[in-house]
Design an enzyme around this catalytic site. Structure first.
Site, PDB file in Angstrom:
ATOM      1  N   ALA A  80      44.896  48.886  29.880  1.00 41.24           N
ATOM      2  CA  ALA A  80      43.794  47.993  29.355  1.00 41.24           C
ATOM      3  C   ALA A  80      43.622  46.703  30.389  1.00 41.24           C
ATOM      4  O   ALA A  80      44.484  46.324  30.952  1.00 41.24           O
ATOM      5  CB  ALA A  80      44.432  47.515  27.983  1.00 41.24           C
ATOM      6  N   GLU A  82      40.217  43.692  31.225  1.00 36.04           N
ATOM      7  CA  GLU A  82      38.811  43.333  31.400  1.00 36.04           C
ATOM      8  C   GLU A  82      38.481  43.818  32.769  1.00 36.04           C
ATOM      9  O   GLU A  82      39.058  43.721  33.611  1.00 36.04           O
ATOM     10  CB  GLU A  82      38.772  41.748  31.227  1.00 36.04           C
ATOM     11  CG  GLU A  82      38.823  41.179  29.801  1.00 36.04           C
ATOM     12  CD  GLU A  82      37.456  41.713  28.934  1.00 36.04           C
ATOM     13  OE1 GLU A  82      36.736  42.136  29.426  1.00 36.04           O
ATOM     14  OE2 GLU A  82      37.725  41.549  27.638  1.00 36.04           O
ATOM     15  N   SER A  83      37.445  44.522  33.220  1.00 34.45           N
ATOM     16  CA  SER A  83      37.397  45.283  34.336  1.00 34.45           C
ATOM     17  C   SER A  83      36.035  45.083  35.060  1.00 34.45           C
ATOM     18  O   SER A  83      36.028  45.701  35.980  1.00 34.45           O
ATOM     19  CB  SER A  83      37.428  46.859  34.132  1.00 34.45           C
ATOM     20  OG  SER A  83      36.434  47.530  33.313  1.00 34.45           O
ATOM     21  N   THR A  98      43.773  38.740  29.062  1.00 33.84           N
ATOM     22  CA  THR A  98      44.209  39.979  28.824  1.00 33.84           C
ATOM     23  C   THR A  98      44.841  40.524  30.356  1.00 33.84           C
ATOM     24  O   THR A  98      45.962  41.318  29.927  1.00 33.84           O
ATOM     25  CB  THR A  98      43.000  41.056  28.523  1.00 33.84           C
ATOM     26  OG1 THR A  98      42.669  40.828  27.419  1.00 33.84           O
ATOM     27  CG2 THR A  98      43.412  42.631  28.832  1.00 33.84           C
ATOM     28  N   THR A 123      44.013  48.152  40.787  1.00 35.43           N
ATOM     29  CA  THR A 123      42.547  48.516  41.653  1.00 35.43           C
ATOM     30  C   THR A 123      42.955  48.079  43.110  1.00 35.43           C
ATOM     31  O   THR A 123      43.770  47.338  43.479  1.00 35.43           O
ATOM     32  CB  THR A 123      41.734  47.401  41.164  1.00 35.43           C
ATOM     33  OG1 THR A 123      40.576  47.536  41.894  1.00 35.43           O
ATOM     34  CG2 THR A 123      41.901  46.137  40.873  1.00 35.43           C
ATOM     35  N   ASP A 124      42.207  48.892  44.013  1.00 39.13           N
ATOM     36  CA  ASP A 124      42.212  48.387  45.333  1.00 39.13           C
ATOM     37  C   ASP A 124      41.506  46.992  45.722  1.00 39.13           C
ATOM     38  O   ASP A 124      41.678  46.622  46.707  1.00 39.13           O
ATOM     39  CB  ASP A 124      41.444  49.481  46.297  1.00 39.13           C
ATOM     40  CG  ASP A 124      40.073  49.423  45.838  1.00 39.13           C
ATOM     41  OD1 ASP A 124      39.413  48.991  44.982  1.00 39.13           O
ATOM     42  OD2 ASP A 124      39.288  50.320  46.703  1.00 39.13           O
ATOM     43  N   GLU A 125      40.812  46.383  44.626  1.00 41.57           N
ATOM     44  CA  GLU A 125      40.244  45.189  45.044  1.00 41.57           C
ATOM     45  C   GLU A 125      41.248  44.081  45.153  1.00 41.57           C
ATOM     46  O   GLU A 125      40.724  42.893  45.583  1.00 41.57           O
ATOM     47  CB  GLU A 125      39.240  44.845  43.584  1.00 41.57           C
ATOM     48  CG  GLU A 125      38.330  45.467  43.602  1.00 41.57           C
ATOM     49  CD  GLU A 125      37.073  44.838  42.803  1.00 41.57           C
ATOM     50  OE1 GLU A 125      36.907  43.628  42.432  1.00 41.57           O
ATOM     51  OE2 GLU A 125      36.157  45.703  42.262  1.00 41.57           O
ATOM     52  N   TYR A 149      38.108  38.545  38.639  1.00 42.06           N
ATOM     53  CA  TYR A 149      38.929  40.032  38.123  1.00 42.06           C
ATOM     54  C   TYR A 149      39.929  40.398  39.044  1.00 42.06           C
ATOM     55  O   TYR A 149      41.072  40.738  38.642  1.00 42.06           O
ATOM     56  CB  TYR A 149      37.706  40.976  38.100  1.00 42.06           C
ATOM     57  CG  TYR A 149      38.137  42.366  38.091  1.00 42.06           C
ATOM     58  CD1 TYR A 149      38.661  43.136  37.001  1.00 42.06           C
ATOM     59  CD2 TYR A 149      37.975  43.120  39.052  1.00 42.06           C
ATOM     60  CE1 TYR A 149      39.365  44.217  37.065  1.00 42.06           C
ATOM     61  CE2 TYR A 149      38.523  44.620  39.258  1.00 42.06           C
ATOM     62  CZ  TYR A 149      39.200  44.831  38.100  1.00 42.06           C
ATOM     63  OH  TYR A 149      39.751  46.380  38.042  1.00 42.06           O
ATOM     64  N   SER A 150      39.766  40.459  40.347  1.00 42.96           N
ATOM     65  CA  SER A 150      40.883  40.991  41.479  1.00 42.96           C
ATOM     66  C   SER A 150      41.872  39.930  41.334  1.00 42.96           C
ATOM     67  O   SER A 150      43.046  40.449  41.475  1.00 42.96           O
ATOM     68  CB  SER A 150      40.239  41.554  42.541  1.00 42.96           C
ATOM     69  OG  SER A 150      39.502  40.345  43.097  1.00 42.96           O
ATOM     70  N   LYS A 153      43.976  40.770  38.305  1.00 43.42           N
ATOM     71  CA  LYS A 153      44.875  42.162  38.466  1.00 43.42           C
ATOM     72  C   LYS A 153      45.837  41.919  39.435  1.00 43.42           C
ATOM     73  O   LYS A 153      46.875  42.617  39.415  1.00 43.42           O
ATOM     74  CB  LYS A 153      43.799  43.339  38.933  1.00 43.42           C
ATOM     75  CG  LYS A 153      42.724  43.783  38.068  1.00 43.42           C
ATOM     76  CD  LYS A 153      43.209  44.323  36.693  1.00 43.42           C
ATOM     77  CE  LYS A 153      43.904  45.823  36.962  1.00 43.42           C
ATOM     78  NZ  LYS A 153      44.730  46.234  35.766  1.00 43.42           N
ATOM     79  N   ASP A 271      22.444  38.431  45.688  1.00 49.92           N
ATOM     80  CA  ASP A 271      23.685  39.242  45.780  1.00 49.92           C
ATOM     81  C   ASP A 271      24.853  38.413  44.966  1.00 49.92           C
ATOM     82  O   ASP A 271      24.713  37.514  44.227  1.00 49.92           O
ATOM     83  CB  ASP A 271      24.009  38.805  47.409  1.00 49.92           C
ATOM     84  CG  ASP A 271      25.443  39.859  47.465  1.00 49.92           C
ATOM     85  OD1 ASP A 271      25.642  40.648  46.839  1.00 49.92           O
ATOM     86  OD2 ASP A 271      25.683  39.818  48.818  1.00 49.92           O
ATOM     87  N   ARG A 272      25.675  39.408  44.494  1.00 53.94           N
ATOM     88  CA  ARG A 272      26.950  39.083  43.698  1.00 53.94           C
ATOM     89  C   ARG A 272      27.711  37.942  44.265  1.00 53.94           C
ATOM     90  O   ARG A 272      28.000  38.139  45.647  1.00 53.94           O
ATOM     91  CB  ARG A 272      27.833  40.072  43.216  1.00 53.94           C
ATOM     92  CG  ARG A 272      29.259  39.908  42.730  1.00 53.94           C
ATOM     93  CD  ARG A 272      30.045  41.247  42.516  1.00 53.94           C
ATOM     94  NE  ARG A 272      29.575  41.869  41.722  1.00 53.94           N
ATOM     95  CZ  ARG A 272      30.191  43.128  41.194  1.00 53.94           C
ATOM     96  NH1 ARG A 272      31.055  43.768  42.319  1.00 53.94           N
ATOM     97  NH2 ARG A 272      29.621  44.127  40.328  1.00 53.94           N
TER      98      ARG A 272
END
Ligand code: NAD
Ligand code: DAU
Length: 334
Positions: A80, A82-83, A98, A123-125, A149-150, A153, A271-272
Site C-alpha cells: 500500500a 500513495e504512488s 500513508t 521504488t527505484d525513485e 513521493y520518493s 518512500k 514539465d513536471r
C-alpha cells in the site's frame, strides 16, 4: 502460511495477490486496502470467491485494526502507498500519512506480535536522478529522493531497515523500476496514453520528453516480491529492473504506432517540477541470490499490455468515470 497484503486492490497489489494465490494455493491471503481512488476491487474479481482470500477495508494507519490483523498472520507484504508523483506535488500530506506513518504502524504491529516476517515494496525513485553517463542504481547507491513521493518512500525504507537493526525485525526490501501491465490506473503514463489515444485525445508529454525510465512488466515484479519473501536474506535489499531504458518520447511514439494513431497526437506540455531525468537499475543481486530474472521482453510485454487495455475498454472507462466505485457498493456494501 497466512499473509497480510496491504494495498492489494491497486495495480501491483492485485497482480501480486492473483499471482500468489495461484503459486501457493495452500496459503491464505488477507488484503487490507482503504480503497483510495487507486483501489479497485474489480481488479480482484477472479479471486473474490476463493476461500483462501479475504478482503478487509481499512487503512494501514488505523493502529487498532492493523494490530488486530497482524496478530493472526505469519507474514506481511506491504504494498500500500500513495504512488503517483504528480499527486504528491499537488499535496504531499497523504503521502507522508500513508507511506511513512502507515509503514510505521505496520512495523510496530509486526514487532508487537512476535516479530512477523515483513517484506516492504519500494521504488527505484528513492535513489534520485541519474546523469546520462552514470552507472545504474544498485543496492549500494545512496538515497537522494527529489520529489515528495520518493521522499516519503525513502523515509519508509529507512524506517523498515531501522526495525531490522534496532529490533531484529525480519525484514526484506525491494526497490523496483517503472512497472507496466494490466490493471494500472490510467493516471500513469502508459495506461493514460493508451486511454487518451483511444479516445482521440492528445497525449501530454512533459518537457522535452527525453527523460528515461527502465520499464519492467508487473508480472516480473510480483514474481520478484514472492522470491524476496521465500528466499530473501533478512535485512537485505533487492533491486528489480529489466535493463530496459526507454526515452519517454520514444515510448510515446511506440504506443502511438501500436495503437494505430498519428504522431500529431503528441502535445508537449510544461514539465513536471523536480522531474527526475533518468532511472536505470542493476538487478544482478536479485539474479544471483534469488534466482530471479524477468520473463517478459519489452516488445511482447508492451504488445500484450496494449491488447489488454484495448480488450478491457470498459475497465478503463469505469476508472476514468469513477463508475468502478459502484462495484464496491454492489458487491461489498461499502
Ligand atoms: P496504486 O496506487 O495502484 O495502488 C495503491 C493501493 O494502496 C491502492 O489500492 C490504494 O487504495 C491502497 N492504499 C493507499 N493508501 C492506503 C492506506 N492508507 N491503507 C490501505 N491501503 C491504502 O500503486 P501501485 O502502482 O500498485 O504501487 C504499489 C507499491 O509499489 C507502492 O508502494 C509503490 O511505491 C511501489 N512501486 C510502484 C511502482 C510502479 O511503477 N507502479 C514501481 C516500483 C514500486
Ligand atoms: O520508478 C518507479 C516509479 O515509477 C514508481 O515508484 C511510481 O509509483 C510510479 O508512478 C512511476 O513513477 P513515474 O513518475 O516514473 O511514472 P509516471 O507514469 O507518472 O511517468 C512516467 C514518465 O512519463 C515520467 O518521466 C513522467 C512522464 N509523463 C507522465 C505522465 C503521467 C509524461 O510525460 N506525461 C504524463 O502525462
Amino acid at each position: 502460511m497466512k499473509i497480510l497484503v496491504t494495498g492489494g486492490a491497486g495495480f501491483i497489489g492485485s497482480n501480486f495477490i492473483k499471482y500468489y494465490l495461484d503459486a501457493h494455493p495452500e496459503d491464505e491471503v488477507v488484503n487490507l486496502d482503504v480503497l483510495t481512488y487507486a483501489g479497485n476491487l474489480e481488479n480482484l474479481k477472479d479471486v473474490e470467491e476463493n476461500p483462501q482470500y479475504t478482503f478487509v477495508k481499512g487503512s494501514i494507519t488505523d493502529r487498532d485494526l492493523v494490530f488486530d490483523l497482524v496478530k493472526d498472520v505469519d507474514a506481511i507484504v506491504h504494498i500500500a502507498a500513495e504512488s503517483h508523483v504528480d499527486r504528491s506535488i499537488m499535496d504531499s500530506g497523504p503521502f507522508v500519512e500513508t507511506n511513512v506513518i502507515g509503514t510505521q504502524v505496520l512495523l510496530d504491529a509486526a514487532l508487537a506480535h512476535g516479530k512477523k516476517r515483513f517484506h516492504h515494496v519500494s521504488t527505484d525513485e528513492v535513489f534520485g536522478s541519474l546523469g546520462p553517463d552514470d552507472k545504474p542504481f544498485d543496492e549500494t547507491t545512496p538515497y537522494a529522493p527529489r520529489n515528495p513521493y520518493s521522499a516519503s518512500k525513502a523515509a519508509s525504507d529507512h524506517l523498515v531497515r531501522s526495525y531490522f537493526h534496532t529490533h531484529g525485525l525480519p525484514i526484506t526490501i525491494s526497490n523496483c523500476s517503472n512497472n507496466y501491465g494490466p490493471y494500472q490506473f490510467p493516471e500513469k503514463m502508459i495506461p493514460l496514453f493508451i486511454a487518451k489515444l483511444r479516445a482521440g485525445e492528445k497525449v501530454p508529454v512533459y518537457g522535452d520528453g527525453q527523460q528515461i525510465r527502465d520499464w519492467i512488466h508487473v508480472g516480473d515484479h510480483v514474481r520478484g516480491i514472492d522470491a524476496c519473501l521465500q528466499k530473501g536474506e533478512l535485512g537485505e535489499t533487492y533491486l528489480f529492473g529489466d535493463d530496459n531504458e526507454v526515452r519517454n518520447l520514444d515510448l510515446t511514439k511506440k504506443l502511438i504506432e501500436l495503437v494505430g494513431a498519428s504522431e500529431d497526437m503528441i502535445e508537449f506540455v510544461k514539465d513536471r517540477p523536480g522531474h527526475d531525468r533518468r532511472y536505470a537499475t542493476d538487478s544482478r543481486k536479485a539474479h544471483e541470490q534469488l534466482g530471479w530474472k524477468p520473463e517478459f521482453t519489452f516488445e511482447t510485454g508492451l504488445r500484450n499490455t496494449i491488447d489488454w487495455y484495448l480488450a478491457n475498454e470498459e475497465w478503463v472507462d469505469r476508472c476514468r468515470s469513477g463508475a468502478y466505485k459502484d462495484y464496491y457498493k454492489k458487491q461489498y456494501g461499502l
